[in-house]
Design a protein around this motif. Sequence first.
Motif, PDB file in Angstrom:
ATOM      1  N   ARG A  28       0.753  -1.380  -0.053  1.00 59.69           N
ATOM      2  CA  ARG A  28       0.142   0.078   0.076  1.00 59.69           C
ATOM      3  C   ARG A  28       0.852   1.366  -0.122  1.00 59.69           C
ATOM      4  NH1 ARG A  28      -3.386  -0.978   5.194  1.00 59.69           N
ATOM      5  NH2 ARG A  28      -1.557  -1.797   5.663  1.00 59.69           N
ATOM      6  N   GLY A  29       2.047   1.247   0.289  1.00 67.94           N
ATOM      7  CA  GLY A  29       3.050   2.368   0.199  1.00 67.94           C
ATOM      8  C   GLY A  29       3.385   2.854  -1.115  1.00 67.94           C
ATOM      9  N   ALA A  30       3.578   4.315  -0.998  1.00 67.36           N
ATOM     10  CA  ALA A  30       3.808   4.876  -2.238  1.00 67.36           C
ATOM     11  C   ALA A  30       4.998   4.527  -2.803  1.00 67.36           C
ATOM     12  CB  ALA A  30       3.565   6.442  -2.220  1.00 67.36           C
ATOM     13  N   LEU A  31       5.277   4.544  -4.177  1.00 67.61           N
ATOM     14  CA  LEU A  31       6.786   4.149  -4.605  1.00 67.61           C
ATOM     15  C   LEU A  31       7.640   5.208  -4.152  1.00 67.61           C
ATOM     16  CD1 LEU A  31       8.306   2.320  -6.603  1.00 67.61           C
ATOM     17  CD2 LEU A  31       7.838   4.267  -8.305  1.00 67.61           C
ATOM     18  N   GLY A  32       8.592   4.557  -3.498  1.00 68.77           N
ATOM     19  CA  GLY A  32       9.832   5.269  -2.808  1.00 68.77           C
ATOM     20  C   GLY A  32       9.739   5.772  -1.575  1.00 68.77           C
ATOM     21  N   ARG A  33       8.621   5.230  -0.724  1.00 68.64           N
ATOM     22  CA  ARG A  33       8.353   5.664   0.481  1.00 68.64           C
ATOM     23  C   ARG A  33       8.102   4.289   1.289  1.00 68.64           C
ATOM     24  NH1 ARG A  33       9.409  10.829   2.409  1.00 68.64           N
ATOM     25  NH2 ARG A  33       9.409  12.176   0.424  1.00 68.64           N
ATOM     26  N   LEU A  34       8.379   4.267   2.602  1.00 71.10           N
ATOM     27  CA  LEU A  34       8.181   3.306   3.553  1.00 71.10           C
ATOM     28  C   LEU A  34       6.535   3.378   3.858  1.00 71.10           C
ATOM     29  CD1 LEU A  34       9.329   0.614   4.941  1.00 71.10           C
ATOM     30  CD2 LEU A  34      10.153   2.383   6.608  1.00 71.10           C
ATOM     31  N   PHE A  35       6.045   2.084   3.924  1.00 70.38           N
ATOM     32  CA  PHE A  35       4.729   2.079   4.609  1.00 70.38           C
ATOM     33  C   PHE A  35       4.669   0.802   5.259  1.00 70.38           C
ATOM     34  CE2 PHE A  35       0.399   1.239   5.260  1.00 70.38           C
ATOM     35  CZ  PHE A  35      -0.349   2.498   5.336  1.00 70.38           C
ATOM     36  N   LEU A  36       4.550   0.913   6.721  1.00 73.88           N
ATOM     37  CA  LEU A  36       4.692  -0.339   7.483  1.00 73.88           C
ATOM     38  C   LEU A  36       3.064  -0.859   7.750  1.00 73.88           C
ATOM     39  CD1 LEU A  36       6.548  -1.950   9.468  1.00 73.88           C
ATOM     40  CD2 LEU A  36       5.910  -0.606  11.231  1.00 73.88           C
ATOM     41  N   GLY A  37       3.050  -2.025   7.064  1.00 75.07           N
ATOM     42  CA  GLY A  37       1.582  -2.939   7.107  1.00 75.07           C
ATOM     43  C   GLY A  37       1.625  -3.581   8.329  1.00 75.07           C
ATOM     44  N   ASP A  38       0.512  -4.310   8.347  1.00 75.34           N
ATOM     45  CA  ASP A  38       0.136  -4.911   9.788  1.00 75.34           C
ATOM     46  C   ASP A  38       1.173  -6.133  10.121  1.00 75.34           C
ATOM     47  OD1 ASP A  38      -2.235  -3.821   9.865  1.00 75.34           O
ATOM     48  OD2 ASP A  38      -3.323  -5.078   9.137  1.00 75.34           O
ATOM     49  N   VAL A  39       1.712  -6.897   9.101  1.00 76.45           N
ATOM     50  CA  VAL A  39       2.828  -7.744   9.344  1.00 76.45           C
ATOM     51  C   VAL A  39       3.844  -7.120  10.089  1.00 76.45           C
ATOM     52  CG1 VAL A  39       4.354  -9.403   8.289  1.00 76.45           C
ATOM     53  CG2 VAL A  39       1.979  -9.413   7.899  1.00 76.45           C
ATOM     54  N   GLY A  40       4.581  -5.902   9.300  1.00 77.89           N
ATOM     55  CA  GLY A  40       5.623  -5.265   9.851  1.00 77.89           C
ATOM     56  C   GLY A  40       5.614  -4.765  11.432  1.00 77.89           C
ATOM     57  N   ARG A  41       4.340  -4.186  11.623  1.00 80.14           N
ATOM     58  CA  ARG A  41       3.852  -3.609  13.020  1.00 80.14           C
ATOM     59  C   ARG A  41       4.154  -4.868  13.973  1.00 80.14           C
ATOM     60  NH1 ARG A  41       1.643   1.159  14.172  1.00 80.14           N
ATOM     61  NH2 ARG A  41       1.094   2.425  12.318  1.00 80.14           N
ATOM     62  N   GLU A  42       3.652  -6.044  13.650  1.00 79.72           N
ATOM     63  CA  GLU A  42       3.522  -7.228  14.722  1.00 79.72           C
ATOM     64  C   GLU A  42       4.997  -7.656  14.789  1.00 79.72           C
ATOM     65  OE1 GLU A  42       1.658  -9.576  17.365  1.00 79.72           O
ATOM     66  OE2 GLU A  42       1.051  -7.810  16.197  1.00 79.72           O
ATOM     67  N   VAL A  43       5.772  -7.770  13.667  1.00 82.91           N
ATOM     68  CA  VAL A  43       6.950  -8.236  13.753  1.00 82.91           C
ATOM     69  C   VAL A  43       7.801  -7.247  14.790  1.00 82.91           C
ATOM     70  CG1 VAL A  43       9.149  -8.487  12.436  1.00 82.91           C
ATOM     71  CG2 VAL A  43       7.308  -9.359  11.708  1.00 82.91           C
ATOM     72  N   LEU A  44       7.714  -5.968  14.588  1.00 86.40           N
ATOM     73  CA  LEU A  44       8.368  -4.853  15.356  1.00 86.40           C
ATOM     74  C   LEU A  44       8.105  -5.101  16.819  1.00 86.40           C
ATOM     75  CD1 LEU A  44      10.330  -2.650  14.988  1.00 86.40           C
ATOM     76  CD2 LEU A  44       8.498  -1.147  14.628  1.00 86.40           C
ATOM     77  N   ARG A  45       6.891  -5.283  17.079  1.00 83.91           N
ATOM     78  CA  ARG A  45       6.519  -5.344  18.407  1.00 83.91           C
ATOM     79  C   ARG A  45       7.021  -6.564  19.240  1.00 83.91           C
ATOM     80  NH1 ARG A  45       2.561  -7.742  21.704  1.00 83.91           N
ATOM     81  NH2 ARG A  45       1.877  -9.074  20.088  1.00 83.91           N
ATOM     82  N   CYS A  46       7.285  -7.715  18.336  1.00 84.53           N
ATOM     83  CA  CYS A  46       7.791  -8.644  18.947  1.00 84.53           C
ATOM     84  C   CYS A  46       9.291  -9.194  18.874  1.00 84.53           C
ATOM     85  CB  CYS A  46       6.936  -9.878  18.829  1.00 84.53           C
ATOM     86  SG  CYS A  46       5.066  -9.637  19.104  1.00 84.53           S
ATOM     87  N   ALA A  47       9.763  -8.486  18.091  1.00 80.00           N
ATOM     88  CA  ALA A  47      11.034  -8.728  17.100  1.00 80.00           C
ATOM     89  C   ALA A  47      12.268  -8.849  18.503  1.00 80.00           C
ATOM     90  CB  ALA A  47      11.656  -7.904  16.304  1.00 80.00           C
ATOM     91  N   PRO A  48      13.118  -9.759  18.448  1.00 79.38           N
ATOM     92  CA  PRO A  48      14.017 -10.037  19.475  1.00 79.38           C
ATOM     93  C   PRO A  48      15.301  -9.308  18.980  1.00 79.38           C
ATOM     94  CG  PRO A  48      14.346 -11.884  17.992  1.00 79.38           C
ATOM     95  CD  PRO A  48      12.964 -11.219  17.629  1.00 79.38           C
ATOM     96  N   CYS A  49      15.392  -8.671  18.091  1.00 82.97           N
ATOM     97  CA  CYS A  49      16.469  -7.880  17.508  1.00 82.97           C
ATOM     98  C   CYS A  49      16.127  -6.621  16.682  1.00 82.97           C
ATOM     99  CB  CYS A  49      17.400  -8.847  16.772  1.00 82.97           C
ATOM    100  SG  CYS A  49      16.531  -9.364  15.332  1.00 82.97           S
ATOM    101  N   PRO A  50      17.001  -5.857  16.511  1.00 81.57           N
ATOM    102  CA  PRO A  50      16.656  -4.539  15.360  1.00 81.57           C
ATOM    103  C   PRO A  50      15.849  -5.071  14.076  1.00 81.57           C
ATOM    104  CG  PRO A  50      18.907  -4.341  16.419  1.00 81.57           C
ATOM    105  CD  PRO A  50      18.224  -5.519  16.617  1.00 81.57           C
ATOM    106  N   VAL A  51      14.931  -4.143  13.529  1.00 76.61           N
ATOM    107  CA  VAL A  51      14.246  -4.574  12.476  1.00 76.61           C
ATOM    108  C   VAL A  51      14.654  -3.585  11.406  1.00 76.61           C
ATOM    109  CG1 VAL A  51      12.019  -5.190  11.296  1.00 76.61           C
ATOM    110  CG2 VAL A  51      12.625  -5.651  13.731  1.00 76.61           C
ATOM    111  N   ALA A  52      15.200  -3.913  10.152  1.00 74.99           N
ATOM    112  CA  ALA A  52      15.248  -2.913   9.030  1.00 74.99           C
ATOM    113  C   ALA A  52      14.256  -3.105   8.052  1.00 74.99           C
ATOM    114  CB  ALA A  52      16.847  -3.358   8.521  1.00 74.99           C
ATOM    115  N   PHE A  53      13.653  -1.755   7.533  1.00 74.03           N
ATOM    116  CA  PHE A  53      12.658  -1.965   6.610  1.00 74.03           C
ATOM    117  C   PHE A  53      13.188  -1.052   5.452  1.00 74.03           C
ATOM    118  CE2 PHE A  53      10.513  -2.008  10.682  1.00 74.03           C
ATOM    119  CZ  PHE A  53       9.623  -3.133  10.385  1.00 74.03           C
ATOM    120  N   ALA A  54      12.668  -1.745   4.177  1.00 75.31           N
ATOM    121  CA  ALA A  54      13.086  -1.151   2.928  1.00 75.31           C
ATOM    122  C   ALA A  54      11.801  -0.346   2.291  1.00 75.31           C
ATOM    123  CB  ALA A  54      13.680  -2.341   1.938  1.00 75.31           C
ATOM    124  N   PRO A  55      12.049   0.817   1.916  1.00 83.07           N
ATOM    125  CA  PRO A  55      10.912   1.494   1.231  1.00 83.07           C
ATOM    126  C   PRO A  55      10.498   0.677  -0.029  1.00 83.07           C
ATOM    127  CG  PRO A  55      12.746   2.981   0.962  1.00 83.07           C
ATOM    128  CD  PRO A  55      13.197   1.456   1.939  1.00 83.07           C
TER     129      PRO A  55
END
Length: 306
Positions: free
Chosen positions: A117-144
């Motif tokens: 759903r994110g615009a080209l060239g921009r980062l948009f964090l969806g539900d999966v990304g949010r949930e991973v970030l909430r529970c991740a045991p390490c830093p999380v990197a996101f690509a736009p």
Amino acid sequence: MSILEPDPTAPLRVVVGVDGADGGRDALALAQALGAGPALLVGVFPMRNHVAGIDALGDTDAVRAAALRGDLDAAAAGHGLADAELCPVTDERPADAIVAAAVSHEADLIVLGSSRRGALGRLFLGDVGREVLRCAPCPVAFAPAGYAEHAVEPRRLVAGYDGRDGAEPVLETAVALADRLAAALTVVVACAPLPASLRGAAASAVDVQGISEQERHAKEELLARTLERLPGRVAGRLEEGAAATVLVRLSQEVDLVVVGRRPRAHRLGPGGPSDALAHGAACPVVVVGSATAATGATARHVAAER
């Protein structure tokens, strides 16, 4: 192994979430740009998805796994990760599978792509990304979105820092990444404007200018104290504005932003820097949770670089 390992040549153990779409390709490109070492590619598809022309509901687990493994193998080879370990998973909760893989793999970093759903060239964090970030045991990197088309090895890093409890891992992770990538690092401290209540009708009852000057002086001192204990090559920058606004703007000028996220009971709170970056950054973002504990190795690494 740890992203904070004193030896910057030590390989990173990276878990990459691959969904068979553009977001997965962007994540693979970012993993490659970050110099991923032993990588675990987790291909997670819902049970009701069609994968490689196969109806996931009508075939055996072995057939589904073979189809997913073929897709992952092709994706890995196409991004210079031919030695990657492949982990095809069918799961109704992709975030759970990715986090579980990170735990079992003792990952230093999870890499994900932007929601479609994110615009080209921009980062948009969806539900999966949010949930991973909430529970991740390490830093999380996101690509736009679209990162795979113009991926570059990060040479300019920015770390957002506010000096609050739980913010130290942001600096430690940023310094370690800068070492690994031979990149320039700038620590940014934002000096937010006064609340509207102090700029409006109530302004006549308070010394607005005095408060503003005190706030700026406090931020300048914070930045100076921070730089004193970091390696000499790390630069500092005081920026006017709310942290979220400042970091989103700077994401257009640099190759990677490192930011912290404080724990929330259920989800990311709206309006915070990590949340704003997750919905508008123009470059990859690494989010470090406050639970990312500093280790003795980390302290030695930073001290040795001073």
